[in-house]
Write a protein that holds these residues in place. Structure first.
Motif, PDB file in Angstrom:
ATOM      1  N   GLY A 153       0.576  -0.834  -0.297  1.00  0.00           N
ATOM      2  CA  GLY A 153       0.374   0.073   0.411  1.00  0.00           C
ATOM      3  C   GLY A 153       0.658   1.413  -0.663  1.00  0.00           C
ATOM      4  N   ALA A 154       0.228   2.489   0.560  1.00  0.00           N
ATOM      5  CA  ALA A 154       0.794   3.747   0.167  1.00  0.00           C
ATOM      6  C   ALA A 154       0.021   4.764   1.201  1.00  0.00           C
ATOM      7  CB  ALA A 154       0.557   4.416  -1.588  1.00  0.00           C
ATOM      8  N   LEU A 155       0.733   5.636   1.255  1.00  0.00           N
ATOM      9  CA  LEU A 155       0.229   6.876   2.472  1.00  0.00           C
ATOM     10  C   LEU A 155       0.040   7.566   2.013  1.00  0.00           C
ATOM     11  CD1 LEU A 155      -0.464   4.802   4.764  1.00  0.00           C
ATOM     12  CD2 LEU A 155       1.705   4.541   4.693  1.00  0.00           C
ATOM     13  N   MET A 156      -1.384   8.433   1.177  1.00  0.00           N
ATOM     14  CA  MET A 156      -1.589   9.907   0.791  1.00  0.00           C
ATOM     15  C   MET A 156      -2.117  10.855   1.652  1.00  0.00           C
ATOM     16  SD  MET A 156      -4.169   7.345  -2.393  1.00  0.00           S
ATOM     17  CE  MET A 156      -3.977   9.151  -2.812  1.00  0.00           C
ATOM     18  N   ARG A 157      -2.375  11.565   1.474  1.00  0.00           N
ATOM     19  CA  ARG A 157      -3.450  12.554   1.677  1.00  0.00           C
ATOM     20  C   ARG A 157      -4.494  12.605   2.244  1.00  0.00           C
ATOM     21  NH1 ARG A 157      -1.263  17.828   1.740  1.00  0.00           N
ATOM     22  NH2 ARG A 157       0.497  16.889   2.714  1.00  0.00           N
ATOM     23  N   ASN A 158      -4.537  13.067   3.473  1.00  0.00           N
ATOM     24  CA  ASN A 158      -6.118  12.905   4.402  1.00  0.00           C
ATOM     25  C   ASN A 158      -6.640  13.596   3.509  1.00  0.00           C
ATOM     26  OD1 ASN A 158      -3.938  12.157   7.233  1.00  0.00           O
ATOM     27  ND2 ASN A 158      -4.439  13.930   7.802  1.00  0.00           N
ATOM     28  N   ALA A 159      -8.209  12.704   3.467  1.00  0.00           N
ATOM     29  CA  ALA A 159      -9.091  12.498   2.880  1.00  0.00           C
ATOM     30  C   ALA A 159      -9.851  14.336   3.164  1.00  0.00           C
ATOM     31  CB  ALA A 159      -9.892  12.008   2.832  1.00  0.00           C
ATOM     32  N   GLY A 160      -9.765  14.502   3.876  1.00  0.00           N
ATOM     33  CA  GLY A 160     -10.103  16.421   5.525  1.00  0.00           C
ATOM     34  C   GLY A 160      -8.776  16.860   4.155  1.00  0.00           C
ATOM     35  N   LEU A 161      -8.218  16.751   4.146  1.00  0.00           N
ATOM     36  CA  LEU A 161      -6.607  17.692   3.423  1.00  0.00           C
ATOM     37  C   LEU A 161      -5.805  18.256   4.664  1.00  0.00           C
ATOM     38  CD1 LEU A 161      -8.535  19.290  -0.193  1.00  0.00           C
ATOM     39  CD2 LEU A 161      -6.434  17.311   0.177  1.00  0.00           C
ATOM     40  N   ARG A 162      -6.750  17.979   6.291  1.00  0.00           N
ATOM     41  CA  ARG A 162      -5.688  18.665   7.179  1.00  0.00           C
ATOM     42  C   ARG A 162      -5.092  18.221   8.195  1.00  0.00           C
ATOM     43  NH1 ARG A 162     -10.922  20.708   6.756  1.00  0.00           N
ATOM     44  NH2 ARG A 162     -11.309  20.065   8.657  1.00  0.00           N
ATOM     45  N   PHE A 163      -4.040  18.516   8.571  1.00  0.00           N
ATOM     46  CA  PHE A 163      -3.229  17.970   9.583  1.00  0.00           C
ATOM     47  C   PHE A 163      -4.391  17.108  10.571  1.00  0.00           C
ATOM     48  CE2 PHE A 163      -0.600  17.146  13.272  1.00  0.00           C
ATOM     49  CZ  PHE A 163       0.623  16.494  12.500  1.00  0.00           C
ATOM     50  N   VAL A 164      -4.244  16.108  11.350  1.00  0.00           N
ATOM     51  CA  VAL A 164      -5.318  15.408  12.220  1.00  0.00           C
ATOM     52  C   VAL A 164      -4.689  15.099  13.260  1.00  0.00           C
ATOM     53  CG1 VAL A 164      -7.314  13.712  12.824  1.00  0.00           C
ATOM     54  CG2 VAL A 164      -7.311  14.796  10.943  1.00  0.00           C
ATOM     55  N   CYS A 165      -4.792  15.889  14.347  1.00  0.00           N
ATOM     56  CA  CYS A 165      -4.586  15.219  15.883  1.00  0.00           C
ATOM     57  C   CYS A 165      -5.512  15.427  16.484  1.00  0.00           C
ATOM     58  CB  CYS A 165      -2.858  16.538  16.284  1.00  0.00           C
ATOM     59  SG  CYS A 165      -2.258  15.924  17.700  1.00  0.00           S
ATOM     60  N   GLU A 166      -5.701  13.997  17.061  1.00  0.00           N
ATOM     61  CA  GLU A 166      -6.464  13.568  17.837  1.00  0.00           C
ATOM     62  C   GLU A 166      -5.899  11.955  18.533  1.00  0.00           C
ATOM     63  OE1 GLU A 166     -10.436  13.929  15.561  1.00  0.00           O
ATOM     64  OE2 GLU A 166      -9.774  11.716  15.328  1.00  0.00           O
ATOM     65  N   PRO A 167      -7.412  11.678  19.275  1.00  0.00           N
ATOM     66  CA  PRO A 167      -6.957  10.236  20.584  1.00  0.00           C
ATOM     67  C   PRO A 167      -7.683   9.692  19.426  1.00  0.00           C
ATOM     68  CG  PRO A 167      -7.547  12.174  21.872  1.00  0.00           C
ATOM     69  CD  PRO A 167      -7.955  12.293  20.019  1.00  0.00           C
ATOM     70  N   ALA A 168      -7.282   8.697  18.333  1.00  0.00           N
ATOM     71  CA  ALA A 168      -7.823   7.432  18.239  1.00  0.00           C
ATOM     72  C   ALA A 168      -8.223   5.832  18.899  1.00  0.00           C
ATOM     73  CB  ALA A 168      -7.443   7.263  16.636  1.00  0.00           C
ATOM     74  N   PRO A 169      -9.427   5.678  18.568  1.00  0.00           N
ATOM     75  CA  PRO A 169     -10.157   4.531  19.307  1.00  0.00           C
ATOM     76  C   PRO A 169      -9.763   3.389  17.971  1.00  0.00           C
ATOM     77  CG  PRO A 169     -12.253   6.404  19.271  1.00  0.00           C
ATOM     78  CD  PRO A 169     -11.132   7.058  18.267  1.00  0.00           C
ATOM     79  N   LEU A 170      -9.163   2.392  18.353  1.00  0.00           N
ATOM     80  CA  LEU A 170      -9.302   1.304  17.633  1.00  0.00           C
ATOM     81  C   LEU A 170      -9.552   0.079  17.910  1.00  0.00           C
ATOM     82  CD1 LEU A 170      -5.172   2.863  17.079  1.00  0.00           C
ATOM     83  CD2 LEU A 170      -6.611   3.111  15.213  1.00  0.00           C
ATOM     84  N   THR A 171      -9.370  -1.016  16.925  1.00  0.00           N
ATOM     85  CA  THR A 171      -9.668  -1.991  16.769  1.00  0.00           C
ATOM     86  C   THR A 171      -8.464  -3.234  16.795  1.00  0.00           C
ATOM     87  OG1 THR A 171     -12.215  -1.582  16.681  1.00  0.00           O
ATOM     88  CG2 THR A 171     -11.009  -3.841  16.922  1.00  0.00           C
ATOM     89  N   ILE A 172      -8.353  -3.788  17.684  1.00  0.00           N
ATOM     90  CA  ILE A 172      -7.136  -5.048  17.395  1.00  0.00           C
ATOM     91  C   ILE A 172      -7.680  -6.025  16.360  1.00  0.00           C
ATOM     92  CG2 ILE A 172      -5.709  -6.417  18.109  1.00  0.00           C
ATOM     93  CD1 ILE A 172      -5.389  -5.113  20.546  1.00  0.00           C
ATOM     94  N   GLU A 173      -7.322  -6.283  14.923  1.00  0.00           N
ATOM     95  CA  GLU A 173      -8.093  -7.199  14.423  1.00  0.00           C
ATOM     96  C   GLU A 173      -7.206  -8.148  14.096  1.00  0.00           C
ATOM     97  OE1 GLU A 173     -10.680  -6.612  12.490  1.00  0.00           O
ATOM     98  OE2 GLU A 173     -11.431  -4.563  13.317  1.00  0.00           O
ATOM     99  N   ASN A 174      -6.055  -8.414  14.913  1.00  0.00           N
ATOM    100  CA  ASN A 174      -5.188  -9.509  14.644  1.00  0.00           C
ATOM    101  C   ASN A 174      -4.807  -9.933  15.979  1.00  0.00           C
ATOM    102  OD1 ASN A 174      -3.604 -11.481  14.324  1.00  0.00           O
ATOM    103  ND2 ASN A 174      -2.439 -11.250  12.766  1.00  0.00           N
ATOM    104  N   HIS A 175      -5.028 -10.514  16.997  1.00  0.00           N
ATOM    105  CA  HIS A 175      -4.652 -10.547  18.550  1.00  0.00           C
ATOM    106  C   HIS A 175      -3.536 -12.053  18.437  1.00  0.00           C
ATOM    107  CE1 HIS A 175      -8.343  -8.595  19.937  1.00  0.00           C
ATOM    108  NE2 HIS A 175      -7.391  -8.485  20.489  1.00  0.00           N
TER     109      HIS A 175
END
Lengths: 80, 221, 744
Positions: free
Chosen positions: B101-123
């Motif tokens: 894959g590749a990491l592209m510009r955020n869809a909102g076009l802005r820098f985002v700094c926030e706590p991100a709730p995540l799900t662990i998909e592979n334990h």
């Protein structure tokens, strides 16, 4: 000679920057604007006069660094 | 127990990474300069930290991924040494071809700094087994180019192989299939946009990141 | 003395016009030199004597600030203020404006503002650990506002995020008074060992002068004089003088400088800020009482055929000048090469007390240094005090039908609405020592001292509508509120930096605002033992005769000795008792209630009783240190009601307020009386705090109870929290989405 390398997103890769530009153009009243894609233009000066050698060299540059093959295509233009 | 953090010009989470490794292993990691052509022998773990390597000029992570030390890092990763790339480190590892894959510009076009709730998909992965059956974690994110892209076939393949390790519960950047972290096929290389190293101390507001480092380093201590 | 080629003396008349030197100032130059200056020399005088560099309108009054104190190591006069924080460590900080460039080119203007303030701090040997910014934009509905907000915020984030220094807090206001002149004030805080602080004064003779960092281009020539001029029609055409920031180079420069500073190589160091090579070389030599000779041929140049004038006046970013200990050049070269930065020896210190510049084999400048500093113009500009306003009598106002709705109006107004859209674009956590930032319910940002249990508390404050209503009380209030915000997190307030943003000082009423604010601030600083250690003045914030509201922004730093002895206003639980510390008189003059509910900006500013401020604050801090007060919020904009709403929103727990006093309830709720705090605690602890306050002679009252999902007043006037949160969070995103939405 001089190489102008256009790097642009592959079709099918979402381009939010292009969409923002397109939206803004319409907002400014430009009629008939379809899709807009944003890419980049890189100019490289080469110390060679051999077009074929230059093309090969620039292609290698693109493959190795200037474009990301996962998301980007490129085209090369050479001029004296 | 020998760990290393790679430092590029423009890296800025190298200190955060070092603090996290020291907190978990009790020993400061080696800080390896990008211009070194070789990593030290006998490394148990390598971290590629966040930041703006080379100013993120051209593409995020692109220039760093071509630096001398990365050639050796790729070899070590292929030989099985665990490698974690966070944020800019994730971008560098995809640019280096170690991760899909590749990491592209955020869809909102802005820098985002926030706590991100995540799900662990592979334990079962080398990086998450210490979470037990715990699914939900929160790590901070702070990026401009975190929008994960891969073609459908690749997405289907990595999902099928269990390479999607972390997913956003609320997509902050447009990533396809909400992917926040992916590993390589072998499972020894993980790249993720969220910052586990910024969630290891009560003063950070949470310690969810500790178990990630314990997963990979615990057995090595 | 070397002779100056007469060919450089041509075109002086044009130069006077171009260089903003007045005819009187030109006379002084002629007298001091005994001859006409050439164009390079005149350019140097003009930037050094610009308002920006010489503080010619303000110097007389800046002397009124107290600048010393037990913890002050270096006050104003250095690149940044330095205060002792114990354990052989110092905090180094400063705030600076980048107003004019940010209006013309918001992204780059704001970005280079951040870059410049970071250099001021690491020049002194500090690793920057926190950034703050105080932003003032015009009316939200003004056609330029959105674009300015998005550009400035992206610029601050683009630079700060990339250099890897967390942007931990700040403030943003919208007011039509800034329609033509926005304010971008950036503050940086750094940390250094006390015995490793570097200063600018070059005291040794025969030492090499080193140039490091980026190459010099033609960008920003005459930025300093632009920052000293009023805007008029066509200012937007000024783009060529705006510099472009390169945070990647800055990051390398920070690391390289700190690496070199750890060696015994640097004698003195100065960043090239406004007026670049000119101000750095002149200031280093004159503050140390030596001379300096530069060979401009050796200056790393980005463009071809640059003249001496252009090189001396360029404001290219990310450059530093340093005087090395002889024989250390190879150390500097090794380190700067490693970081891939330009490094060049461009001159030497001399015993002549002159600035001598050579270019292409000729002497292009030979100036005595003393007159540049000593004879710099210093004006005692006439100043008129502002008109005294009467207070608003709440009994003459009609009470709002629904108090909860009035609160909703305030909390969703541009003044009080969440600024999340802004701070979400800043990396607040890089360096992993941020304990509290904009995302946390705390009155000041809290940044841990690396590998310790200590922390710095940082805040920026100013209430321009008070300063406009009454410059003196407004000046006092700006300092008092900063002190209060530090206190509310449990910090011991140490010192302040300031950014004094005003209109055209040549107008007596503006100069009156300036003098009033300074005198009020100075009074507060003295009483609160809160000295000014650094700062900057930005005048001529005026467009077509319309001046900004007087805005003396205060940036303040305090110390938390033990991180577990701190307070925020998170952690509220149902059943907690709310106390208010301080007296409530229902002062509505110049309040947000008047602005947003009555549509009236009139009335006097709330008076600040500094003795009361100190007494109440010292009490609150002691209760925090004792571990009793853990949930604390200062009361300011919007009064008690908005403070309560902040606390309720931060915890999503309702609060039941009760009042049966003599004031109209809306005046009790929305009056902006000073020196007040909100404390929440379990009933038994609240009772202890109340008893302690009584014993200490500190006014205290029970306000109400936490619980439910609404804010209620005397059992009615309910304001649902979810609705309030939606409105409070939604205002700025909706404003900023206006662009995109309109574009669809």
């Amino acid at each position: 000679m001089k190489a102008r390398i256009h790097v642009f997103l592959k079709d099918g890769v979402l381009d939010p920057q292009g969409e923002a530009i397109s939206g803004s153009l319409k907002h400014l009243g430009f009629e008939g604007v379809g899709s807009v894609r944003q890419g980049k233009l890189i100019e490289v000066e080469l110390h060679t006069a051999d077009a074929e050698a230059a093309h090969d060299q620039v292609k290698a540059m693109c493959d190795k660094l200037l474009a990301n093959p996962v998301i980007e295509n490129y085209s090369i233009e050479l001029s004296a | 127990m020998k760990t290393a953090v790679i430092v590029f010009p423009g890296s800025n989470c190298d200190r955060d990474a070092a603090m996290a490794l020291e907190a978990v292993t009790g020993k400061a990691p080696l800080m390896v300069w990008h211009g070194d052509s070789q990593l030290p022998d006998g490394l148990d773990f390598i971290m590629v930290p966040g930041g703006f390597s080379y100013g993120d000029y051209l593409r995020s992570g692109a220039v760093a991924s071509r630096s001398p030390v990365m050639q050796d890092l790729v070899k070590k990763a292929e030989a099985g040494v665990p490698v974690l790339g966070v944020c800019n480190g994730f971008q560098i590892l995809t640019e280096a071809g170690l991760l899909p894959g590749a990491l592209m510009r955020n869809a909102g076009l802005r820098f985002v700094c926030e706590p991100a709730p995540l799900t662990i998909e592979n334990h079962n992965s080398a990086f998450t087994h210490a979470y037990g059956d715990r699914k939900d974690v929160v790590f901070p994110i702070a990026h401009h180019d975190g929008n994960f892209f891969a073609d459908q076939a690749t997405l289907d393949r990595i999902e099928g192989e269990g390479q999607v390790i972390l997913r956003y519960r609320k997509n902050p950047n447009g990533s396809m299939r909400d992917i926040a972290g992916v590993s390589n096929e072998k499972g020894n290389v993980l790249g993720m946009m969220p910052h586990p190293e910024r969630a290891i101390d009560a003063h950070h507001g949470g310690t969810d990141g500790l178990a990630l480092f314990e997963s990979i380093l615990g057995g090595l201590k | 003395m070397a002779s100056v080629d007469p060919k450089y003396a041509e075109g002086i008349d044009e130069a006077i016009a171009l260089d903003h030197v007045t005819a009187e100032e030109y006379e002084v130059i002629l007298k001091e030199l005994g001859r006409a200056p050439n164009i390079v020399e005149l350019g140097i005088f003009s930037v050094m004597w610009s308002e920006h560099c010489s503080y010619k309108s303000s110097r007389l009054h800046l002397g009124k600030f107290p600048t010393t104190g037990e913890r002050v190591v270096y006050g104003p006069g250095e690149n940044a203020g330095v205060v002792d924080i114990g354990d052989n460590q110092v905090a180094i900080f400063k705030m600076e404006s980048h107003n004019h460039p940010s209006y013309i080119e918001p992204y780059q203007g704001a970005a280079t503002g951040v870059g410049g303030i970071l250099r001021d701090v690491f020049t002194m040997g500090a690793r920057p650990i926190a950034l703050m910014n105080a932003l003032r934009f015009g009316d939200p509905s003004h056609p330029k506002t959105r674009q300015l907000v998005s550009g400035v915020v992206a610029g601050i984030g683009g630079y700060g995020n990339c250099v890897g220094v967390p942007t931990v807090g700040g403030e943003t206001n919208f007011d039509k008074g800034y329609n033509g002149n926005i304010l971008v004030n950036a503050m940086a805080v750094g940390l250094a060992d006390r015995d490793k602080v570097f200063t600018a004064a070059a005291r040794e003779i025969g030492y090499p002068v080193l140039y490091v960092g980026s190459k010099t281009g033609r960008d920003g020539i005459h930025g300093a004089t632009m920052a000293s001029a009023e805007f008029g029609e066509g200012s937007e055409e000024n783009r060529p003088t705006v510099q472009v920031g390169d945070p990647f180079t800055e990051k390398k420069l920070i690391e390289a400088c700190l690496e070199l500073m750890s060696e015994d190589a640097i004698s003195s160091i100065q960043d090239m800020g406004a007026a670049g090579l000119t101000s750095s070389s002149v200031e280093m030599a004159s503050s140390g009482g030596v001379g300096i000779e530069l060979n401009l041929d050796h200056v790393p140049q980005r463009e071809t055929a640059m003249t001496a004038y252009e090189m001396m006046l360029s404001e290219s970013q990310e450059r530093m000048l340093m005087i090395l200990k002889p024989g250390s050049e190879h150390i500097a070269e090794r380190i700067f090469k490693k970081w891939d930065l330009d490094v060049a020896t461009i001159g030497v210190t001399t015993d002549t007390k002159r600035l001598v510049l050579k270019h292409k084999g000729e002497v292009v400048c030979d100036l005595p240094l003393d007159p540049i500093g000593d004879k710099a113009p210093k004006y005692d500009r006439p100043h008129l005090p502002s008109e005294v306003r009467a207070n608003i009598d709440p009994n003459r106002l009609k009470a709002p039908a629904h108090l909860g709705e009035a609160l909703y109006t305030l909390m969703t107004s541009p003044d009080m609405a969440s600024k999340r859209w802004i701070w979400e674009q800043y990396d607040r956590h890089v360096m992993a020592d941020t304990v509290a930032s904009s995302q946390n319910p705390a009155d000041a940002a809290i940044v841990r001292i690396h590998k310790s249990d200590k922390a710095l508390a940082i805040t920026t404050d100013c209430t321009p509508r008070y300063c406009y209503a009454d410059p003196y009380e407004g000046g006092k209030q700006a300092v008092a509120e900063a002190w209060r915000n530090l206190t509310a997190v449990g910090a011991e307030p140490i010192a302040i930096t300031d950014c004094l943003n005003f209109g055209n000082p040549e107008r007596p009423e503006i100069m009156g605002q300036f003098v009033g604010c300074i005198e009020g601030m100075a009074e507060a600083c003295r009483t609160l033992n809160f000295p000014v250690v650094s700062g900057n003045v930005s005048l001529y914030n005026e467009t077509d005769g319309q001046a900004i509201p007087p805005t003396p922004a205060v940036g303040a730093v305090g110390l938390i000795e033990q991180l577990d002895q701190r307070a925020t206003y998170g952690g509220l639980e149902a059943g907690d008792v709310l106390l208010i510390i301080g007296e409530t008189h229902g002062h509505l003059g110049a309040s947000l209630y008047m602005r947003h509910v009555e549509g009236d900006e009139d009335g006097s500013a709330p008076p600040v009783d500094l003795a009361v401020e100190k007494r109440n604050g010292d009490f609150v801090r002691a209760e925090i240190k004792a571990g009793r007060a853990k949930i604390v919020h200062d009361l300011s904009d919007g009064g008690l009601a908005c403070g309560v709403a902040d606390m309720a929103l931060a915890n999503m727990i309702g609060i039941k307020l009760a009042y049966n006093g003599d004031l109209p309830v809306f005046a009790w709720l929305f009056g902006e009386d000073q020196a007040r705090y909100l404390i929440a605690a379990k009933p038994a602890i609240a009772e202890d705090i109340r008893r302690n306050a009584k014993a200490a002679g500190v006014p205290v009252d029970v306000l109400g109870l936490a619980g439910g999902d609404a804010i209620t007043i005397n059992g009615g006037h309910g304001l649902d929290l979810i609705r309030l949160k939606t409105g409070h969070d939604g205002w700025l995103p909706a404003l900023m989405a206006g662009e995109a939405a309109a574009a669809e």
